[in-house]
Design a protein around this motif. Structure first.
Motif, PDB file in Angstrom:
ATOM      1  N   SER A 243       0.823  -1.200   0.000  1.00  0.00           N
ATOM      2  CA  SER A 243       0.000   0.000   0.000  1.00  0.00           C
ATOM      3  C   SER A 243       0.865   1.261   0.000  1.00  0.00           C
ATOM      4  O   SER A 243       1.637   1.497  -0.919  1.00  0.00           O
TER       5      SER A 243
ATOM      6  N   MET B 148      -4.391  -2.175  -9.309  1.00  0.00           N
ATOM      7  CA  MET B 148      -4.755  -1.687  -7.972  1.00  0.00           C
ATOM      8  C   MET B 148      -6.147  -2.169  -7.574  1.00  0.00           C
ATOM      9  O   MET B 148      -6.381  -2.561  -6.430  1.00  0.00           O
ATOM     10  N   SER B 149      -7.061  -2.141  -8.517  1.00  0.00           N
ATOM     11  CA  SER B 149      -8.434  -2.572  -8.247  1.00  0.00           C
ATOM     12  C   SER B 149      -8.481  -4.039  -7.833  1.00  0.00           C
ATOM     13  O   SER B 149      -9.307  -4.438  -7.002  1.00  0.00           O
ATOM     14  N   ASN B 150      -7.566  -4.834  -8.370  1.00  0.00           N
ATOM     15  CA  ASN B 150      -7.526  -6.271  -8.075  1.00  0.00           C
ATOM     16  C   ASN B 150      -6.679  -6.611  -6.852  1.00  0.00           C
ATOM     17  O   ASN B 150      -6.500  -7.785  -6.540  1.00  0.00           O
ATOM     18  N   GLU B 151      -6.198  -5.584  -6.161  1.00  0.00           N
ATOM     19  CA  GLU B 151      -5.269  -5.771  -5.032  1.00  0.00           C
ATOM     20  C   GLU B 151      -4.178  -6.774  -5.427  1.00  0.00           C
ATOM     21  O   GLU B 151      -4.193  -7.944  -5.050  1.00  0.00           O
ATOM     22  N   THR B 152      -3.220  -6.308  -6.178  1.00  0.00           N
ATOM     23  CA  THR B 152      -2.197  -7.166  -6.763  1.00  0.00           C
ATOM     24  C   THR B 152      -0.994  -7.342  -5.844  1.00  0.00           C
ATOM     25  O   THR B 152      -0.444  -6.364  -5.334  1.00  0.00           O
TER      26      THR B 152
ATOM     27  N   HIS C 157      -2.982  -1.542  -4.117  1.00  0.00           N
ATOM     28  CA  HIS C 157      -4.439  -1.630  -4.106  1.00  0.00           C
ATOM     29  C   HIS C 157      -5.036  -0.229  -4.160  1.00  0.00           C
ATOM     30  O   HIS C 157      -4.333   0.770  -4.008  1.00  0.00           O
ATOM     31  N   LYS C 158      -6.338  -0.170  -4.357  1.00  0.00           N
ATOM     32  CA  LYS C 158      -7.023   1.115  -4.371  1.00  0.00           C
ATOM     33  C   LYS C 158      -7.214   1.606  -2.946  1.00  0.00           C
ATOM     34  O   LYS C 158      -7.306   0.829  -2.004  1.00  0.00           O
TER      35      LYS C 158
END
Length: 259
Positions: free
Chosen positions: A87, A157-161, A110-111
């Motif tokens: 993060s 980021m949306s997929n929490e990579t 992530h977002k």
């Protein structure tokens, strides 16, 4: 002067107000913009700065301020990701001129998320817009380092990579994988033990910091006649952290039931 300045990024990333709260209670396990600025104060062009990163992240605005401090530093900045750069910690990492990652380390992007608990539809819509803007700012930092398309970064980021060492280098988040003197074999597989999740900590809630600031201001007005009740604040923090843990457990077990 040619000095080497080592800056550990190995705990919660917090803003300066929250740092004052930590200091008041004798807690020094944090990273703040002011602390980093003080460490960079003597840096010259001939110096080197090494960021040693193993952090779960924290306040995104504090990370943005630290990112700007590092980018503005005239010394050469190197980041070594030794454990987890998650993060907000990943934002700090990509501020470095060169990023090295341990073969066992991970980067997580992530977002942004908000601690907002309620509000009407207008308030929630506004909060969503704010978070979208924050996500874009974070993606800008990643794009400057990796050269990846902004849309692709937002999707990651949306997929929490989670990125192991090889993927981090492949995507441009890191420049190289660290090697060690006794390494005879290829770098270890890019896997992080599941137990690593147990190390994820929690930052002191903003409500607790605000309560402390109010008590401190009141104490000053009263000429310190009434001492600040530390136990009251500690109990409040404990209760809020317990509530957070319970919500996370509810989500976890809810997912398990669906499976």
């Amino acid at each position: 002067m040619n000095q080497k300045i080592v800056i550990p990024i190995k705990s919660n990333i917090i803003d300066n107000d929250t740092a004052s709260f930590y200091d008041f209670f004798g807690m020094d396990n944090y990273v703040s913009p002011e602390k980093v600025a003080n460490q960079l104060a003597t840096a010259e062009a001939s110096d080197t700065v090494e960021l040693q990163i193993a952090s779960n992240g924290g306040d995104v605005f504090a990370a943005s301020e630290i990112y700007t401090l590092l980018k503005s530093c005239q010394a050469k900045v190197t980041a070594t990701i030794q454990g987890l750069a998650a993060s907000a910690a990943s934002v700090i990492a990509v501020a470095a001129d060169t990023v090295q990652i341990s073969p066992t380390a991970q980067i997580m992007i992530h977002k942004a998320w908000s601690g907002m608990d309620g509000g009407n539809s207008d308030a929630l819509a506004h909060e969503s817009q704010v978070l979208d803007g924050i996500d874009q700012s974070i993606a800008n930092a990643y794009e400057a380092k990796t050269g990846l398309d902004n849309g692709k970064l937002l999707n990651l980021m949306s997929n929490e990579t989670w990125l192991g060492a090889k993927d981090a280098v492949k995507l441009g988040f890191a420049d190289s994988i660290m090697t060690f003197k006794n390494d005879d074999n290829e770098p270890a597989e890019d896997k992080q033990p599941l137990q690593a999740f147990a190390s994820v900590g929690s930052v002191v809630p903003k409500t607790a910091v605000a309560k402390w600031q109010g008590l401190m201001a009141k104490a000053k007005v009263n000429d310190a006649a009434t001492p600040v009740n530390k136990n009251e604040i500690v109990n409040d923090i404990s209760q809020q952290n317990d509530d957070l843990k319970n919500r996370k457990l509810a989500i976890l077990f809810g997912k398990e039931e669906k499976d």
